[in-house]
Design a protein around this motif. Structure first.
Motif, PDB file in Angstrom:
ATOM      1  N   GLN A  63       0.838  -1.199   0.000  1.00  0.00           N
ATOM      2  CA  GLN A  63       0.000   0.000   0.000  1.00  0.00           C
ATOM      3  C   GLN A  63       0.873   1.249   0.000  1.00  0.00           C
ATOM      4  O   GLN A  63       1.860   1.295   0.735  1.00  0.00           O
ATOM      5  N   PRO A  64       0.518   2.271  -0.791  1.00  0.00           N
ATOM      6  CA  PRO A  64      -0.597   2.283  -1.739  1.00  0.00           C
ATOM      7  C   PRO A  64      -0.416   1.226  -2.827  1.00  0.00           C
ATOM      8  O   PRO A  64       0.704   0.807  -3.116  1.00  0.00           O
ATOM      9  N   THR A  65      -1.511   0.802  -3.418  1.00  0.00           N
ATOM     10  CA  THR A  65      -1.489  -0.281  -4.385  1.00  0.00           C
ATOM     11  C   THR A  65      -0.631   0.076  -5.584  1.00  0.00           C
ATOM     12  O   THR A  65      -0.873   1.087  -6.254  1.00  0.00           O
ATOM     13  N   PRO A  66       0.391  -0.713  -5.870  1.00  0.00           N
ATOM     14  CA  PRO A  66       1.244  -0.436  -7.040  1.00  0.00           C
ATOM     15  C   PRO A  66       0.460  -0.613  -8.338  1.00  0.00           C
ATOM     16  O   PRO A  66      -0.404  -1.489  -8.447  1.00  0.00           O
ATOM     17  N   SER A  67       0.753   0.217  -9.298  1.00  0.00           N
ATOM     18  CA  SER A  67       0.140   0.089 -10.621  1.00  0.00           C
ATOM     19  C   SER A  67       1.222   0.293 -11.680  1.00  0.00           C
ATOM     20  O   SER A  67       1.798   1.381 -11.779  1.00  0.00           O
ATOM     21  N   PRO A  68       1.528  -0.760 -12.450  1.00  0.00           N
ATOM     22  CA  PRO A  68       0.946  -2.107 -12.388  1.00  0.00           C
ATOM     23  C   PRO A  68       1.382  -2.843 -11.135  1.00  0.00           C
ATOM     24  O   PRO A  68       2.275  -2.400 -10.415  1.00  0.00           O
ATOM     25  N   ALA A  69       0.754  -3.980 -10.896  1.00  0.00           N
ATOM     26  CA  ALA A  69       1.066  -4.772  -9.714  1.00  0.00           C
ATOM     27  C   ALA A  69       2.534  -5.213  -9.728  1.00  0.00           C
ATOM     28  O   ALA A  69       3.137  -5.375 -10.794  1.00  0.00           O
ATOM     29  N   LEU A  70       3.096  -5.390  -8.545  1.00  0.00           N
ATOM     30  CA  LEU A  70       4.464  -5.870  -8.443  1.00  0.00           C
ATOM     31  C   LEU A  70       4.528  -7.332  -8.873  1.00  0.00           C
ATOM     32  O   LEU A  70       3.682  -8.144  -8.489  1.00  0.00           O
ATOM     33  N   SER A  71       5.514  -7.668  -9.657  1.00  0.00           N
ATOM     34  CA  SER A  71       5.673  -9.056 -10.070  1.00  0.00           C
ATOM     35  C   SER A  71       6.193  -9.878  -8.895  1.00  0.00           C
ATOM     36  O   SER A  71       6.971  -9.390  -8.072  1.00  0.00           O
ATOM     37  N   PRO A  72       5.787 -11.138  -8.770  1.00  0.00           N
ATOM     38  CA  PRO A  72       6.302 -11.984  -7.699  1.00  0.00           C
ATOM     39  C   PRO A  72       7.782 -12.288  -7.901  1.00  0.00           C
ATOM     40  O   PRO A  72       8.258 -12.389  -9.036  1.00  0.00           O
ATOM     41  N   LEU A  73       8.506 -12.423  -6.813  1.00  0.00           N
ATOM     42  CA  LEU A  73       9.915 -12.784  -6.889  1.00  0.00           C
ATOM     43  C   LEU A  73      10.063 -14.270  -7.212  1.00  0.00           C
ATOM     44  O   LEU A  73       9.197 -15.078  -6.901  1.00  0.00           O
ATOM     45  N   THR A  74      11.166 -14.617  -7.844  1.00  0.00           N
ATOM     46  CA  THR A  74      11.533 -16.009  -8.053  1.00  0.00           C
ATOM     47  C   THR A  74      12.800 -16.302  -7.261  1.00  0.00           C
ATOM     48  O   THR A  74      13.502 -15.388  -6.820  1.00  0.00           O
ATOM     49  N   TRP A  75      13.083 -17.563  -7.080  1.00  0.00           N
ATOM     50  CA  TRP A  75      14.247 -17.977  -6.291  1.00  0.00           C
ATOM     51  C   TRP A  75      15.505 -17.912  -7.135  1.00  0.00           C
ATOM     52  O   TRP A  75      15.506 -18.305  -8.299  1.00  0.00           O
ATOM     53  N   ASP A  76      16.571 -17.392  -6.545  1.00  0.00           N
ATOM     54  CA  ASP A  76      17.847 -17.245  -7.229  1.00  0.00           C
ATOM     55  C   ASP A  76      18.876 -18.110  -6.512  1.00  0.00           C
ATOM     56  O   ASP A  76      19.281 -17.812  -5.388  1.00  0.00           O
ATOM     57  N   THR A  77      19.308 -19.180  -7.155  1.00  0.00           N
ATOM     58  CA  THR A  77      20.240 -20.094  -6.502  1.00  0.00           C
ATOM     59  C   THR A  77      21.616 -19.474  -6.294  1.00  0.00           C
ATOM     60  O   THR A  77      22.328 -19.839  -5.352  1.00  0.00           O
ATOM     61  N   ALA A  78      22.014 -18.539  -7.168  1.00  0.00           N
ATOM     62  CA  ALA A  78      23.294 -17.868  -6.971  1.00  0.00           C
ATOM     63  C   ALA A  78      23.241 -16.971  -5.729  1.00  0.00           C
ATOM     64  O   ALA A  78      24.177 -16.944  -4.924  1.00  0.00           O
ATOM     65  N   ALA A  79      22.132 -16.246  -5.568  1.00  0.00           N
ATOM     66  CA  ALA A  79      21.963 -15.419  -4.375  1.00  0.00           C
ATOM     67  C   ALA A  79      21.868 -16.286  -3.127  1.00  0.00           C
ATOM     68  O   ALA A  79      22.382 -15.922  -2.058  1.00  0.00           O
ATOM     69  N   GLU A  80      21.219 -17.436  -3.249  1.00  0.00           N
ATOM     70  CA  GLU A  80      21.137 -18.372  -2.124  1.00  0.00           C
ATOM     71  C   GLU A  80      22.536 -18.816  -1.687  1.00  0.00           C
ATOM     72  O   GLU A  80      22.824 -18.907  -0.487  1.00  0.00           O
TER      73      GLU A  80
END
Length: 236
Positions: A104-121
């Motif tokens: 909030q406030p609601t992003p426009s466009p909506a925020l994309s979901p994160l994906t898992w990054d094995t290098a960052a892991e």
């Protein structure tokens, strides 16, 4: 002194750059009697806290980490297939993406979901193994959020909820944190240009933020790509 857990501690969230406004990371050292879970704090006693490139402003009083302000090229190692991810990774993603979906406030466009990054892991895992509750100066071009608590005091989702709860101390209109509060962990979680995250946790028996009072503790590290919290920019 006999409590089985203590409150989680949050480092000042510092990523590639700092939020330009707001107060510095205030000191909030763990109390001698073992504070309850639920309060966020920082063991760095407000000394400007290492920026570690975590992309999360700690309310913005610091100096950006030199060289960390360049967004990454998106060439990380995503691994979004839930059937191949550990339960820990799935819970971390679910927590982050729930916060992004409800920003909030609601992003426009909506925020994309994160994906898992094995290098960052891998970066997060290697650093967590060092059992240091301070930002990783050698993390490369990643954002970073950290939390510490006594073992089993927090679930994976609760770690993310702790960072996300800083939303109440973030003023989107002013792009600033409430004076004396942290909000950089939250802004990193909802940073629009961040696409991937990799995290790790480690139970430690050295370098406890509570000293000899609670020698065994647990550290959580999340690294973000590309990092967020650039000076003068809102998260979305």
């Amino acid at each position: 002194m006999n409590r089985s857990f203590v409150r989680p501690l949050l480092t000042c969230g510092l990523l590639a750059a700092w939020l330009a406004t707001g107060a510095g990371c205030g000191s909030d050292d763990p109390a001698d009697d073992g504070p309850d879970t639920g309060d966020s704090g920082t063991p760095d006693s407000g000394s400007g806290t290492p920026d570690s490139g975590s992309g999360t402003p700690d309310s913005g009083s610091g100096t950006p980490d030199s060289g960390s302000g360049t967004p990454d090229s998106g060439s990380g190692t995503p691994d979004s297939g839930s059937d191949t991810l550990s339960q820990f990774a799935q819970d971390m993603l679910a927590g982050h993406n729930a916060t992004r979906a409800s920003a909030q406030p609601t992003p426009s466009p909506a925020l994309s979901p994160l994906t898992w990054d094995t290098a960052a892991e891998t970066v997060a895992r290697n650093y967590a193994a060092r059992c240091k509750f301070e930002h990783n100066a050698g993390r490369g071009n990643y954002g970073e959020n950290l939390t510490a608590a006594t073992p089993n005091a927090l679930t994976t989702r609760a770690v993310v909820q702790g960072w996300s709860s800083e939303a109440s101390d973030y003023n989107y209109a002013n792009n600033s944190c409430t004076s004396g509060k942290m909000c950089g962990h939250y802004t990193q979680v909802v940073w629009r240009d961040t696409k991937r995250v990799g995290c790790a946790t480690q139970v430690c028996t050295t370098n406890s933020p509570w000293g000899s009072q609670f020698p065994t503790w647990q550290l959580w590290v999340c690294n973000y790509a590309p990092p967020g919290n650039y000076v003068g920019e809102r998260p979305y």
